[in-house]
Scaffold this active site. Structure first.
Site, PDB file in Angstrom:
ATOM      1  N   THR A 185       0.881  -1.175   0.000  1.00 52.36           N
ATOM      2  CA  THR A 185       0.000   0.000   0.000  1.00 52.36           C
ATOM      3  C   THR A 185       0.903   1.205   0.000  1.00 52.36           C
ATOM      4  O   THR A 185       1.186   1.820   1.003  1.00 52.36           O
ATOM      5  CB  THR A 185      -1.023   0.036   1.140  1.00 52.36           C
ATOM      6  OG1 THR A 185      -1.781   1.223   1.042  1.00 52.36           O
ATOM      7  CG2 THR A 185      -0.461  -0.068   2.481  1.00 52.36           C
ATOM      8  N   THR A 398     -11.489  -0.687  12.530  1.00 54.48           N
ATOM      9  CA  THR A 398     -12.437  -0.305  13.570  1.00 54.48           C
ATOM     10  C   THR A 398     -11.961   0.895  14.371  1.00 54.48           C
ATOM     11  O   THR A 398     -12.637   1.356  15.256  1.00 54.48           O
ATOM     12  CB  THR A 398     -12.669  -1.489  14.533  1.00 54.48           C
ATOM     13  OG1 THR A 398     -11.416  -1.948  15.040  1.00 54.48           O
ATOM     14  CG2 THR A 398     -13.375  -2.626  13.816  1.00 54.48           C
TER      15      THR A 398
END
Length: 398
Positions: A185, A398
């Site tokens: 990434t 989260t």
């Protein structure tokens, strides 16, 4: 010709403007930005090899392969726009349209880059407000807007005289986790006001990526959005650089240095990392084998954990070398940790474990391996594996 360039504080080259805003894609940080050239620029790119290639990466790849020209790049963090199907493709087209209308250019001159959470659609109402708020300024906030779990910006600016004209090369990148390029990434960009032929630019990038960005690893995971782009708008006014140009070696060496340094910045800033690990392999039968050995060492979780614990456990390095398919005689291998010889002729060498452990506390750890099987060399960069890496990735969505 010897490479000659100077490093300076980060600025955009002539003919580029940029900006970034907080479009509320995330709680408080800058998350949408753009980079604009005053004229169409020669463009080159390399991209993720992950089969789940994100929509912005795939479409930008198509644009560059078709025309090798871009004039603007729009970027966002927080959402990767990956695994989003046809809607993801439509959203990229809409981003291109908004930018094109705002700049009075055609959509096929607009590249798109996204990074962040995989599998969530872009919040397009927020994206539209963010894009409409962007201005053409000299600020460098874009280098912050593309960050995710990174702890710092990754920038480098070099100047050099090319064809009698001073040219500026400004590189910036993001990447901290899911780093195991072919590509990760990871996003990397180098823009210049130097005039460089598009085919020359692409050939340089394709060749140099194998020795730079593809030789770093943080965690062995290859992401969906990786992309490295080069833009060259020619505003400096030099004669176009081709492979036959007298300054071509200078330009190629400059790019090699710049891409290497950006790659090392990404490796050093690996999620939770406390140190950079640089592995140099000499004496390999082929360059490919030298690079493979180096990358295997920096990619070994056991080696990475040992470096975090300042443990000079060279057995982990030896076993990693032996697990590769490289051709060598185990009885001729030598290993050094921070210039402390720990293995010679495939056998242990007496050394002070206390001094070796102390040396591993420094921010950069150097591992040197001599295979003594040939004349080829390779390097790779990575980081240690820490408790914080698990904490960061246990709660990412989260």
């Amino acid at each position: 010709m010897m490479a000659e360039w100077e490093e300076q504080s980060f600025i955009w080259p002539k003919g580029y403007t940029s900006d970034a805003v907080h479009a509320k894609l995330r709680y408080s940080k800058l998350d949408v930005g753009w980079l604009v050239s005053e004229v169409p620029a020669a463009a080159a790119g390399v991209y993720t090899t992950n089969q789940f290639c994100a929509a912005p990466t795939a479409i930008t790849k198509q644009l560059i392969q078709k025309k090798h020209t871009l004039q603007a790049l729009v970027m966002n963090s927080a959402f990767a726009n990956a695994c989003t199907g046809e809607q993801g493709v439509k959203d990229v087209a809409q981003e291109q349209q908004w930018v094109a209308e705002k700049l009075a250019i055609t959509p096929d001159l607009v590249g798109v880059a996204s990074t962040g959470l995989i599998g969530s659609y872009l919040p397009m109402a927020k994206m539209e407000k963010g894009i409409q708020a962007l201005k053409q300024t000299s600020n460098t906030l874009l280098t912050e807007a593309i960050l995710t779990t990174d702890t710092k910006t990754k920038t480098l600016c070099l100047t050099a005289t090319i064809g009698g004209k001073q040219c500026t090369f400004s590189g910036f990148a993001k990447g901290s986790g899911m780093i195991h390029p072919n590509m990760a990434t990871m996003l990397g960009f180098v823009v210049t006001d130097c005039q460089i032929a598009p085919d020359c630019l692409q050939t340089m990038l394709s060749n140099l990526t194998d020795e730079t960005f593809n030789q770093i690893t943080v965690d062995g995971d290859t992401s969906t959005n990786d992309m490295v782009l080069l833009l060259a708008n020619g505003v400096a006014g030099n004669q176009e650089v081709t492979t036959e140009h007298e300054d071509y070696p200078l330009v190629k060496n400059l790019y090699h240095f710049l891409l290497t340094e950006l790659a090392k910045m990404i490796a050093r800033d690996g999620e939770g990392a406390t140190k950079l690990i640089e592995v140099a392999v000499d004496g390999a039968k082929t360059k490919k084998e030298a690079q493979a050995i180096a990358k295997a060492i920096v990619g070994s979780n056991l080696v990475k954990a040992a470096m975090f614990g300042n443990d000079p456990n060279w057995g982990r390095i030896i076993s990693t070398i032996g697990a590769t398919s490289a051709t060598f005689d185990p009885n001729k291998v030598a290993v050094q940790l921070n210039e402390i010889t720990v293995v010679a002729d495939g056998q242990p060498v007496a050394f002070s474990e206390q001094l070796a452990s102390k040396s591993l506390e420094q921010e950069t750890v150097f591992v040197h391996v001599d295979i003594n099987a040939g004349t080829h060399s390779g390097k790779a960069w990575g980081c240690d594996l820490t408790y914080d890496y698990v904490k960061i990735n246990a709660t990412y969505s989260t």
